[in-house]
Design an enzyme around this catalytic site. Structure first.
Site, PDB file in Angstrom:
ATOM      1  N   ASP A  16       0.810  -1.223   0.000  1.00 24.52           N
ATOM      2  CA  ASP A  16       0.000   0.000   0.000  1.00 24.52           C
ATOM      3  C   ASP A  16       0.840   1.268   0.000  1.00 24.52           C
ATOM      4  OD1 ASP A  16      -2.291  -1.631   0.058  1.00 24.52           O
ATOM      5  OD2 ASP A  16      -2.000  -1.907   2.206  1.00 24.52           O
ATOM      6  N   ALA A  20      -3.925  -8.290  -3.335  1.00 27.38           N
ATOM      7  CA  ALA A  20      -3.413  -6.933  -3.507  1.00 27.38           C
ATOM      8  C   ALA A  20      -4.349  -6.121  -4.402  1.00 27.38           C
ATOM      9  CB  ALA A  20      -2.032  -6.982  -4.144  1.00 27.38           C
ATOM     10  N   GLY A  67       1.540   2.746  -2.872  1.00 26.93           N
ATOM     11  CA  GLY A  67       1.167   3.508  -4.063  1.00 26.93           C
ATOM     12  C   GLY A  67       1.884   3.002  -5.312  1.00 26.93           C
ATOM     13  N   HIS A  70      -4.122  -2.514  -6.561  1.00 22.63           N
ATOM     14  CA  HIS A  70      -3.303  -1.366  -6.968  1.00 22.63           C
ATOM     15  C   HIS A  70      -4.235  -0.255  -7.448  1.00 22.63           C
ATOM     16  CE1 HIS A  70       0.692  -3.739  -7.471  1.00 22.63           C
ATOM     17  NE2 HIS A  70       0.193  -3.775  -6.260  1.00 22.63           N
TER      18      HIS A  70
HETATM   19  P1  IMP Z   1      -3.130 -12.909   2.553  1.00 18.73           P
HETATM   20  O1  IMP Z   1      -2.080 -12.439   1.613  1.00 18.73           O
HETATM   21  O2  IMP Z   1      -4.528 -12.558   2.109  1.00 18.73           O
HETATM   22  O3  IMP Z   1      -2.977 -14.342   2.939  1.00 18.73           O
HETATM   23  O4  IMP Z   1      -2.939 -12.076   3.918  1.00 18.73           O
HETATM   24  C1  IMP Z   1      -1.763 -12.226   4.721  1.00 18.73           C
HETATM   25  C2  IMP Z   1      -1.307 -10.875   5.257  1.00 18.73           C
HETATM   26  O5  IMP Z   1      -0.876 -10.064   4.180  1.00 18.73           O
HETATM   27  C3  IMP Z   1      -2.409 -10.066   5.958  1.00 18.73           C
HETATM   28  O6  IMP Z   1      -1.807  -9.306   6.993  1.00 18.73           O
HETATM   29  C4  IMP Z   1      -2.906  -9.146   4.868  1.00 18.73           C
HETATM   30  O7  IMP Z   1      -3.479  -7.968   5.407  1.00 18.73           O
HETATM   31  C5  IMP Z   1      -1.595  -8.841   4.159  1.00 18.73           C
HETATM   32  N1  IMP Z   1      -1.777  -8.436   2.758  1.00 18.73           N
HETATM   33  C6  IMP Z   1      -1.985  -9.229   1.678  1.00 18.73           C
HETATM   34  N2  IMP Z   1      -2.070  -8.503   0.553  1.00 18.73           N
HETATM   35  C7  IMP Z   1      -1.908  -7.225   0.914  1.00 18.73           C
HETATM   36  C8  IMP Z   1      -1.859  -5.989   0.184  1.00 18.73           C
HETATM   37  O8  IMP Z   1      -1.980  -5.929  -1.031  1.00 18.73           O
HETATM   38  N3  IMP Z   1      -1.674  -4.865   0.914  1.00 18.73           N
HETATM   39  C9  IMP Z   1      -1.508  -4.899   2.250  1.00 18.73           C
HETATM   40  N4  IMP Z   1      -1.530  -6.018   2.967  1.00 18.73           N
HETATM   41  C10 IMP Z   1      -1.731  -7.172   2.303  1.00 18.73           C
HETATM   42 MG    MG Z   2      -3.024  -2.076  -1.981  1.00 21.19          MG
END
Ligand code: IMP
Ligand code: MG
Length: 334
Positions: free
Chosen positions: A13, A40, A15, A42
């Site tokens: 996050d 994620a 940017g 974007h």
């Molecule tokens: P997962 O990737 O959904 O298994 O989540 C595992 C950890 O990664 C958690 O703390 C999520 O909040 C974090 N996380 C996964 N993708 C993102 C992202 O794109 N931005 C911020 N945190 C993420």
């Molecule tokens: Mg993001």
């Protein structure tokens, strides 16, 4: 020209979407490969519209950009097809035959499993899908009739593009502190998020990369569980203007001041050659919309210099507002 890896610094996050979409228009990025998956989002602002992209590469804003999804990525077919329509990129988007598929039972498990919940996952099913891939029982893109018109050989296409001096971006997701190997385990995502792993997911060897641009934000945010050194209360975050909610899940983000020691380590493991620093205007409101380095306040320039000293590479791109052109581009000057 050349091949640039875009990697996230801390817990994502920062940017990256904004930086990649800026490069797309400014440098006319010929080919962009998106890694990772639908956990994620974007964020890209383009022609008065805001996009939260979980699958389509952020260079879609440049209409000649070829958009690819990496063999190491995990595809959620419905989300992919929805974004293809939203962005109008059918005809120039490809999915590698070997990208693996997230099915509805993966997201159901991600949301119901007590352990995964305790980690604060996004619930999009990425962890369970990766598990299935490691067991070698996952479906791949080549098994999905809906993806037939999009199938591509991404490693071949991207290496040919690099050979012919095209401008290539490998778009990483999340940040190094969410890396399965280098992050704050077990509060991490289900894959390595380092620059080297981004290359590996795309099928691009380390000798083919010209630059590694690590994207930092002027303060740190984190969603999900796990330690966050220097964490602010929500009230304090709101007071400072640092309070954010997640583009993908809408969850509240926790926040903390920039961590210079951690920035050094992150830059080292990514092998950074340059850095971007977004949201400088949130720390220094007098920088909002500024587009040249000389016009930044002295305090803001000092902050940029301290980041450069910590990471050991130049800060070449600085974000000064939400607009696509709220950018100080110092490439060629530092
Ligand atoms: P997962 O990737 O959904 O298994 O989540 C595992 C950890 O990664 C958690 O703390 C999520 O909040 C974090 N996380 C996964 N993708 C993102 C992202 O794109 N931005 C911020 N945190 C993420
Ligand atoms: Mg993001």
């Amino acid at each position: 020209m050349g091949c640039t890896v875009i990697a996230g610094a801390f817990w994502g996050d920062e940017g990256k979407g904004k930086i990649v979409s800026y490069l797309a228009l400014k440098d006319k990025v010929d080919v962009c490969v998106r890694t990772g998956s639908v956990n994620a989002a974007h964020t890209v602002h383009f022609e008065d519209k805001r996009y939260a992209l979980h699958m389509v590469p952020s260079t879609f804003v440049y209409d000649k950009s070829r958009l690819l999804i990496a063999p190491g990525a995990n595809v959620e077919v419905a989300q992919f097809l929805k974004e293809v329509e939203e962005t109008g990129v059918r005809g120039r988007v490809g999915v590698d035959r070997q990208a693996s598929i997230i099915e509805s039972h993966h997201s159901a498990l991600d949301r119901s499993d007590g352990y995964l919940k305790s980690l604060g996952t996004t619930g999009r099913g990425v962890g369970p899908a990766v598990q299935e891939r490691a067991k070698r029982s996952a479906k791949l893109a080549r098994d999905m009739p809906e993806l037939k018109p999009f199938l591509a050989d991404v490693a071949e296409e991207v290496n040919v593009a690099i050979n012919s001096d095209k401008t290539v971006v490998l778009e990483g997701t999340q940040g190094l502190m969410l890396s399965l190997y280098h992050g704050s385990y077990p509060y991490v995502t289900s894959r390595d998020t380092s620059a080297a792993a981004i290359c590996s997911e795309c099928g691009v060897g380390p000798t083919r990369v010209d630059s590694v641009l690590v994207v930092f934000k002027a303060f740190i945010t984190r969603v999900g569980a796990g330690d966050l050194s220097g964490e602010l209360s929500k009230e304090e975050a709101v007071r400072r203007g640092w309070f954010e909610t997640a583009a993908g899940t809408g969850r509240e983000r926790r926040s903390a001041p920039f961590d210079f020691d951690l920035a050094r380590r992150v830059a080292m493991i990514h092998g950074a050659t340059e850095a971007a620093l977004t949201k400088l205007d949130v720390l220094f409101p007098d920088c909002k919309g500024v587009t040249s380095h000389d016009k930044l306040s002295k305090e803001a320039r000092n902050f940029v210099a301290r980041v450069e000293e910590a990471v050991g590479v130049p800060v070449t791109i600085v974000g000064t507002g939400p607009g696509a052109l709220d950018i100080v581009d110092r490439r060629g000057f530092v």
